[in-house]
Write an enzyme that holds these catalytic residues in place. Structure first.
Site, PDB file in Angstrom:
ATOM      1  N   ASP A 260       0.812  -1.379   0.107  1.00 51.66           N
ATOM      2  CA  ASP A 260      -0.054  -0.191  -0.056  1.00 51.66           C
ATOM      3  C   ASP A 260       0.874   1.175   0.172  1.00 51.66           C
ATOM      4  OD1 ASP A 260      -1.741  -2.165   0.920  1.00 51.66           O
ATOM      5  OD2 ASP A 260      -3.035  -0.697   1.906  1.00 51.66           O
TER       6      ASP A 260
ATOM      7  N   ASP B 158      -1.381  -2.028  -4.165  1.00 52.39           N
ATOM      8  CA  ASP B 158      -2.666  -2.078  -3.367  1.00 52.39           C
ATOM      9  C   ASP B 158      -3.199  -0.858  -3.024  1.00 52.39           C
ATOM     10  OD1 ASP B 158      -4.585  -2.970  -1.653  1.00 52.39           O
ATOM     11  OD2 ASP B 158      -3.557  -4.535  -0.623  1.00 52.39           O
TER      12      ASP B 158
END
Ligand SMILES: *[C@@H]1O[C@H](CO)[C@@H](O)[C@H](O)[C@H]1NC(C)=O
Ligand SMILES: *[C@@H]1O[C@H](CO)[C@@H](O)[C@H](O)[C@H]1NC(C)=O
Ligand SMILES: *[C@@H]1O[C@H](CO)[C@@H](O)[C@H](O)[C@H]1NC(C)=O
Ligand SMILES: *[C@@H]1O[C@H](CO)[C@@H](O)[C@H](O)[C@H]1NC(C)=O
Ligand SMILES: *[C@@H]1O[C@H](CO)[C@@H](O)[C@H](O)[C@H]1NC(C)=O
Ligand SMILES: *[C@@H]1O[C@H](CO)[C@@H](O)[C@H](O)[C@H]1NC(C)=O
Ligand SMILES: *[C@@H]1O[C@H](CO)[C@@H](O)[C@H](O)[C@H]1NC(C)=O
Ligand SMILES: *[C@@H]1O[C@H](CO)[C@@H](O)[C@H](O)[C@H]1NC(C)=O
Ligand SMILES: *[C@@H]1O[C@H](CO)[C@@H](O)[C@H](O)[C@H]1NC(C)=O
Ligand SMILES: *[C@@H]1O[C@H](CO)[C@@H](O)[C@H](O)[C@H]1NC(C)=O
Ligand SMILES: CC(=O)N[C@H]1CO[C@H](CO)[C@@H](O)[C@@H]1O
Length: 553
Positions: free
Chosen positions: A344, A363
């Site tokens: 992320d 992500d």
């Protein structure tokens, strides 16, 4: 591909540039690693830095190109050559080179193998002058106090199109031009611990407030990370520092910071490395973050200016403790080599400011789970998973969020299960296993999200949808302003339709409502989207319950 005879006349005498000659000028700083290792197969030696097997980069001030200076070309490979599991892009490489400048700079890119041929600089709207001479590519990077972050892609290096029609380089090359380091991001050496090169140790017991990584190579091994003692509130990565590790603060003071233009690389870790199980692949959201810390009993700001992070093993950042005490200020930040799943972007806590960011990411990318957030200037190379902007997973009360100037230069969504889109809210975590899940009784209508603006979004190449939103709370006064999708990916992938199905409160069953959702100046290709063509050309198909909330202008 601009070609200026005058420009070339200035450059030609210097095509034979010297090697390992770095710049330490008033208006240009470059650096080099003497332990570069060319290796596209396996982990490099602890004390080595993976060097591009294809690209050599040199830079000169545009005002004086009599000497070009070497700028190290780093390289990342999927899984660091340790594994192909949980890795995307196996067989590809990603190179990058960084320099600091204070006036227009000319970058020369040499390829070891091929002539330059046709090429593309992304984002494509930068409009840099470039030209080819004697087999090298010259790009003029204008000076900006905010720098530039861009990708250079050679036509003969492109893979066959992905299912989405995306043309991805086999051997990516990113260039990061940053302003010179201002005094405020360079700590003084007094009361600082200057780390010794090699194996990192002793940072968990130091009594210094500041830790400095000078130019050089440092490593933690895949079985340890940089655990800073509670006295440390500042870690500095000098330009030319390459640190294999991940940083954990334990200081709970009002400000902790990580600054400087060095590299922090998670390359030695396996995917989802869990510190609690000696860094073997874990579960329960306990993967090693490149940046972590903890709040105490009073507010804290995490200030992040300058670094490049490579090969995060998991989400790149999370603090523990009371998150309402934390905020984030970020500038001139780069994330590369995110081939693993679940890599992320940063967390932007309440009050956060983010500016001038490059994300290679796999992500949730621009995460806005908190209010009063302002993010400006993000270039995104999106891999296959999760939307570019994510505000879902749970019902949230959110307000005063502005995200401006986002250029998505690549995206590789292949199915609805990827949770595709430029702006998205995934269904509640418990119900979100397959895309925008079928259980729509997951909202909490007592929460409201309002006063949110997403402006100046661009998606180059085949794109997924503009938005896919699970209405997990009441939505009011949302604006998407000036968005451009160059073209949609093939519709049979089920990634291109903007969706907003009707949701209901999980407890009371009351319908969650949407009002005043403004979409202004949204274009697909050259076609402006209006209420009339929103569905046909814009591929926007919100539930009929919400149609009256949509305002096209
Ligand atoms: C250009 O840079 C070179 C190398 O630093 C230097 O020797 C030369 O004097 C410079 N020329 C001008 C006109 O400043
Ligand atoms: C570059 O692109 C042009 C236009 O598409 C094409 O005519 C030319 O053959 C290409 N050159 C190379 C070296 O591929
Ligand atoms: C490109 O080069 C031309 C000719 O040298 C110059 O006039 C123009 O300003 C340059 N543009 C950019 C964006 O650098
Ligand atoms: C730097 O480049 C910009 C854009 O190409 C140009 O407008 C400007 O004149 C250049 N500055 C100098 C000092 O050459
Ligand atoms: C962690 O694993 C590595 C590699 O197997 C081993 O060398 C090391 O001793 C282990 N550390 C601990 C604390 O168990
Ligand atoms: C909105 O958020 C910004 C930070 O992004 C903050 O400076 C500003 O004060 C906030 N406005 C309100 C009304 O809270
Ligand atoms: C719904 O949101 C309200 C307001 O934030 C909160 O007080 C309540 O606990 C939430 N309900 C549930 C079931 O989480
Ligand atoms: C939405 O905007 C209108 C007009 O500015 C305002 O009256 C209303 O309070 C806003 N709604 C929310 C939930 O902020
Ligand atoms: C949907 O989610 C709600 C709230 O979590 C839950 O009460 C309900 O049982 C779920 N429905 C189904 C069909 O899973
Ligand atoms: C949403 O609108 C519907 C229809 O007007 C209404 O029945 C419902 O109570 C509203 N929901 C909320 C949370 O106000
Ligand atoms: C010290 C150092 O890195 N030397 C390198 C300079 O560049 C040449 C050509 O790339 C290398 O062969 C040297 O090892």
């Amino acid at each position: 591909m601009f070609f200026s005879p005058l420009f070339l006349a200035l450059l030609l005498p210097c095509a034979q540039a010297s090697t390992n000659n770095t710049a330490d000028l008033d208006d240009l700083t470059t650096w080099w690693h003497s332990t570069g290792e060319v290796n596209t197969e396996s982990p490099v030696q602890d004390g080595n830095v993976r060097q591009s097997h294809l690209y050599s980069i040199q830079v000169a001030p545009s005002s004086n190109t009599s000497v070009f200076y070497d700028s190290f070309a780093y390289e990342a490979i999927p899984g660091n050559g340790m594994t192909t599991e949980h890795s995307y892009g196996v067989g590809t490489t990603m190179a990058w080179s960084s320099f600091l400048y204070d006036s227009n700079a000319t970058v020369v890119i040499s390829r070891n193998t091929n002539a330059v041929g046709n090429y593309t600089i992304r984002p494509t709207n930068l409009g840099f002058n470039s030209s080819v001479s004697e087999g090298n590519l010259y790009i003029t990077v204008p000076y900006s106090s905010r720098g530039y972050r861009f990708s250079v892609e050679f036509d003969d290096d492109l893979q066959s199109p992905t299912v989405s029609g995306e043309l991805l380089p086999n051997n990516a090359l990113l260039i990061f031009a940053s302003p010179m380091e201002e005094a405020s991001i360079v700590p003084s050496s007094s009361d600082a611990l200057v780390v010794s090169e090699g194996l990192v140790s002793g940072l968990d017991t130091t009594e210094s407030s500041t830790v400095i990584f000078k130019p050089g190579v440092y490593y933690c091994t895949g079985y340890d990370h940089v655990k800073l003692s509670s006295s440390v509130n500042w870690v500095y990565f000098a330009p030319g520092a390459y640190v294999k590790g991940a940083v954990e603060f334990s200081n709970t003071g009002s400000k902790v910071q990580a600054t400087g233009h060095g590299v922090l690389s998670g390359e030695q870790y396996v995917w989802y490395a869990d510190p609690d199980t000696n860094y073997t692949t874990g579960s329960d959201n306990n993967g090693l973050r490149i940046w972590s810390g903890q709040t105490g009993s009073s507010p804290q700001t995490f200030n992040l200016v300058g670094p490049t992070i490579n090969a995060p093993p998991f989400n790149s950042m999370d603090w523990t403790g009371d998150m309402s005490l934390l905020t984030t200020t970020v500038r001139d930040y780069k994330q590369v080599g995110s081939f693993y799943e679940q890599t992320d972007g940063l967390e932007f806590y309440d009050g956060a400011q983010g500016q001038d960011i490059f994300y290679h990411v796999n992500d949730d990318t621009i995460k806005t789970y908190y209010s009063n957030v302002n993010i400006d200037g993000v270039v995104v190379w999106k891999m296959a998973t999760a939307p570019v902007v994510q505000f879902g997973w749970a019902s949230r009360a959110l307000t005063n969020i502005t995200i401006n100037d986002v250029s998505v230069i690549h995206q590789s969504y292949s199915a609805a299960e990827n949770n595709p889109g430029l702006i998205g809210a995934d269904n509640a975590y418990t119900a979100s296993t397959t895309g925008i899940s079928s259980n729509h009784s997951t909202a909490n209508v007592s929460n409201t999200m309002s006063g949110v603006t997403w402006s100046n979004f661009r998606a180059e190449g085949p794109s997924a949808c503009l938005f896919r939103i699970s209405v997990l709370q009441t939505l009011a006064n949302l604006t998407i302003s000036n968005a451009w999708i160059e073209e949609f990916a093939p519709s049979d992938l089920d990634t291109t339709e903007s969706q907003m199905p009707v949701f209901y409160d999980a407890i009371t069953g009351v319908q969650a409502n949407v009002s005043n959702f403004v979409i202004e100046d949204f274009r697909v290709g050259t076609t402006k989207i209006t209420a009339d063509n929103a569905e046909s050309v814009g591929q926007i198909n919100v539930d009929s319950t919400y149609t009256s909330a949509m305002v096209y202008q």
